[in-house]
Design an enzyme around this catalytic site. Structure first.
Site, PDB file in Angstrom:
ATOM      1  N   TYR A 185      -7.194 120.196  87.559  1.00  0.00           N
ATOM      2  CA  TYR A 185      -8.601 120.550  87.758  1.00  0.00           C
ATOM      3  C   TYR A 185      -9.309 119.625  88.758  1.00  0.00           C
ATOM      4  O   TYR A 185     -10.405 119.955  89.216  1.00  0.00           O
ATOM      5  CB  TYR A 185      -9.374 120.505  86.433  1.00  0.00           C
TER       6      TYR A 185
ATOM      7  N   HIS B  23       0.959 121.627  81.043  1.00  0.00           N
ATOM      8  CA  HIS B  23      -0.015 122.650  81.440  1.00  0.00           C
ATOM      9  C   HIS B  23       0.648 124.024  81.603  1.00  0.00           C
ATOM     10  O   HIS B  23       0.120 125.035  81.146  1.00  0.00           O
ATOM     11  CB  HIS B  23      -0.677 122.216  82.755  1.00  0.00           C
TER      12      HIS B  23
END
Length: 272
Positions: free
Chosen positions: A47, A105
């Protein structure tokens, strides 16, 4: 805020997702959420906002013991040495001496899952993360991690909302007492404009998005991390907790098409 107990940690059932929020916008959003009472913040290496999240946490002054912070390692960094470097970088950016939950992730076709899990378990043993888990794992991958490797998986974070059926993964997780953390819980804004959800919302003096969120949070073992940059949206998501859905509402939601997978990158797994 109700929490789910998993692998020695308490996971608040409603958290703040921070995907696509960066810099000052992200910092302000996290500060706002913490001021409103959120205690579960979700971020990730990919992110590119861990520094902003860390700055917000530092500024907010919430006692560390009251706060749950999740971050994640990107699928390109799953080799043991790369994973450790990624973890160290994330911790430094977050300005923390440990995180509460560290996730893979996305699975990678080339990963050595036993080596990945061994590295994560070492980080846990060292006290640098309180728990470990996965995201975007299929039932087949979960079975490998949980049954073959016997890794202490604290959650599987997956796309889950009123427009996507996740029955198979949810059933497996429930059988193993592993929480499901729902990302994109509002179907990337689509829930807000759904006629069925709008109608249910009017019945309860609630917004359609609140109906969608409460539908998730009414399910055993499910947490949700809606992204919300504005304080008004953050508060609306908190207020969803007080919405009471009835059997007719649940039947109407069950009848919605459940085939809208919104997040399916080319490097993702073959979904169950």
């Amino acid at each position: 805020m109700e929490s789910l107990k998993t692998q020695g940690i308490s996971l608040p059932r409603l958290g703040l997702g921070t995907y696509r929020m960066q810099g000052d916008v992200c910092r302000a959003a996290v500060e706002s959420a913490l001021a409103l009472g959120y205690r579960h913040i979700d971020t990730a290496e990919m992110y590119a906002n861990e520094e902003a999240v860390g700055a917000a946490i530092a500024a907010a002054g919430v006692p560390r013991a009251e706060l749950h912070v999740t971050t994640k390692v990107w699928h390109e960094n799953l080799a043991p040495e790369a994973l450790r470097r990624a973890f160290d970088t994330s911790l430094k950016k977050l300005r923390l001496d440990r995180v509460d939950l560290y996730l893979v992730h996305w699975p990678s076709p080339s990963m050595n899952l036993p080596a990945v899990m061994e590295t994560l378990m070492k980080l846990k043993q060292e006290g640098r993360t309180r728990a470990i888990g996965v995201a975007n794992f299929t039932v087949a991958l979960l079975k490998q991690a949980v049954e073959e490797i016997e890794a202490p998986i604290a959650c599987n974070q997956i796309e889950y909302h009123v427009m996507l059926d996740q029955t198979k993964v949810k059933a497996y997780l429930a059988a193993k007492s592993i929480p499901l953390v729902a990302y994109c819980p509002l179907a990337q804004g689509r829930a807000a404009s759904n006629d069925t959800l709008i109608r249910i919302g009017k019945k309860h003096d609630a917004a359609a998005a609140q109906v969608a969120l409460k539908w998730l949070l009414d399910q055993d073992g499910v947490a949700a991390i809606p992204k919300a940059s504005r304080a008004e949206s953050q508060k609306a998501n908190l207020d969803a907790l007080s919405v009471t859905l009835d059997d007719d509402d649940r039947k109407a939601i069950a009848a919605l098409p459940k085939d809208q997978r919104l997040v399916s990158p080319g490097f993702g797994p073959a979904w169950d």
